[in-house]
Write a protein that holds these residues in place. Structure first.
Motif, PDB file in Angstrom:
ATOM      1  N   PRO A 159      -0.752   4.663   0.043  1.00  0.00           N
ATOM      2  CA  PRO A 159      -1.196   5.920   0.856  1.00  0.00           C
ATOM      3  C   PRO A 159      -1.363   5.558   2.524  1.00  0.00           C
ATOM      4  CG  PRO A 159      -2.861   4.627  -0.161  1.00  0.00           C
ATOM      5  CD  PRO A 159      -1.707   4.105  -0.921  1.00  0.00           C
ATOM      6  N   ARG A 160      -1.257   4.059   2.800  1.00  0.00           N
ATOM      7  CA  ARG A 160      -1.089   3.333   4.073  1.00  0.00           C
ATOM      8  C   ARG A 160      -0.051   2.674   4.336  1.00  0.00           C
ATOM      9  NH1 ARG A 160      -7.494   2.423   5.852  1.00  0.00           N
ATOM     10  NH2 ARG A 160      -8.419   4.519   5.038  1.00  0.00           N
ATOM     11  N   PRO A 161       1.205   3.323   4.679  1.00  0.00           N
ATOM     12  CA  PRO A 161       2.506   2.767   4.981  1.00  0.00           C
ATOM     13  C   PRO A 161       2.091   1.473   5.955  1.00  0.00           C
ATOM     14  CG  PRO A 161       2.879   5.092   5.120  1.00  0.00           C
ATOM     15  CD  PRO A 161       1.134   4.698   5.180  1.00  0.00           C
ATOM     16  N   GLN A 162       2.689   0.340   5.566  1.00  0.00           N
ATOM     17  CA  GLN A 162       2.566  -0.791   6.663  1.00  0.00           C
ATOM     18  C   GLN A 162       3.738  -1.280   7.406  1.00  0.00           C
ATOM     19  OE1 GLN A 162       2.187  -2.023   2.787  1.00  0.00           O
ATOM     20  NE2 GLN A 162       0.276  -3.381   2.856  1.00  0.00           N
ATOM     21  N   SER A 212       0.991  -1.238  -0.111  1.00  0.00           N
ATOM     22  CA  SER A 212       0.028  -0.064  -0.046  1.00  0.00           C
ATOM     23  C   SER A 212       0.965   1.077  -0.062  1.00  0.00           C
ATOM     24  CB  SER A 212      -0.772  -0.047   1.283  1.00  0.00           C
ATOM     25  OG  SER A 212      -1.744   1.236   1.268  1.00  0.00           O
TER      26      SER A 212
END
Length: 315
Positions: free
Chosen positions: A184-187, A182
């Motif tokens: 836009p949503r860093p993991q 992802s």
């Protein structure tokens, strides 16, 4: 067997028959998903269903390094008498990776994974909390396998290019991977974060502000991932049709020419008339990567003298 029986059931019945007749004994390898696709002319998803059905019936299981084998009956585990390896988090994750490599993320479920490992489904939850954590661990593991040297090469451009090629190679080996990452949503993936650290370090000492350095790092990762999302679709289309990209284009050429002429697409018609173009995912990746790096080179010089259009200066 009824002619209307689904293909995966007919193929499973043939393997089941071979096991019943003793042609395949406990510990012997059974045809892999890819072999099934070649020998029976079915899609990889169908071949995966064959093995899943046999696992559900308790007829086969997966052994790391050996692939899918005939499950043991009462008595010794195999003809060698060796017991199953200890169940560890690494074994769970890497077996799941093998499942995804063969059949995509859809082939990975806790139930199927347990069948592959020959264990109870609940035993997996001692190592991962659920499928979401499992898939994230799979992605982080394969990123950890991507080769990044301990010392960065000389020059920011060589460093960024090395990272991009490492990601491209990982995506080619594991076509499901870009569908997990992802932007836009860093993991929270330690190996993935190490790759981001590498990209940020590549631009250290160039006089760039933090906004620009972050944008360069993330845009590079996003670019490679974006191209790579097509890899799985291409492989599935080739499996379903039996045609390579070039063969498919050749068969569609006349149809495209008629549409181009009828639609008045004069520029496309003129360029097509000039001859063929070497245009595939690898060439698109190469072209885009070099143009991205060229753009970064143009930014390195003026970065210290003024803001970059499209990037909000840091506060």
């Amino acid at each position: 067997m009824s002619p209307a029986e689904p293909p995966y059931r007919r193929i499973a019945a043939e393997i089941r028959r071979r096991i019943a007749l003793g042609e395949l004994r406990a510990g012997d390898p059974v045809p892999s998903a890819r072999r099934i696709t070649r020998e029976h002319g079915v899609a990889i998803a169908t071949a995966t269903k064959v093995l899943a059905l046999l696992r559900d019936e308790g007829l086969v299981l997966t052994r790391p390094g050996a692939g899918t084998v005939v499950a043991p009956g009462p008595g010794p585990a195999t003809r060698t008498g060796r017991s199953e390896p200890e169940l560890t988090r690494d074994r769970v994750v890497r077996t799941a990776i093998a499942l995804a490599d063969a059949g995509g993320l859809a082939a990975v479920s806790m139930r199927q994974l347990a069948a592959e490992l020959g264990v109870a489904t609940m035993s997996l939850y001692r190592h991962v909390r659920g499928r979401d954590e499992l898939v994230l661990a799979m992605a982080d593991t394969v990123l950890g396998d991507a080769p990044l040297p301990a010392r960065q090469p000389t020059g920011w451009r060589a460093r960024l290019e090395l990272l991009a090629r490492a990601h491209w190679a990982a995506y080619r080996r594991h076509r499901w991977l870009p569908h997990v990452i992802s932007i836009p949503r860093p993991q929270l993936m330690p190996h993935g974060m190490a790759h981001t650290e590498w990209a940020l370090r590549a631009t250290d000492g160039l006089g760039l502000d933090r906004q620009l350095r972050w944008h360069i790092a993330i845009t590079l990762v996003a670019y490679v991932r974006g191209i790579a999302t097509n890899l799985e679709m291409r492989a599935q289309a080739e499996q379903d049709t039996g045609l390579t990209d070039d063969q498919w284009v050749d068969r569609q050429e006349d149809t495209f020419r008629r549409v181009i002429v009828a639609g008045g697409y004069t520029t496309m018609a003129a360029l097509t008339a000039e001859g063929d173009v070497d245009l595939d995912l690898d060439s698109v990746f190469e072209f885009g990567l070099h143009r991205f790096l060229d753009g970064c080179a143009a930014l390195v010089g003026p970065a210290a003298t003024g803001p970059v259009p499209g990037v909000t200066p840091g506060r």
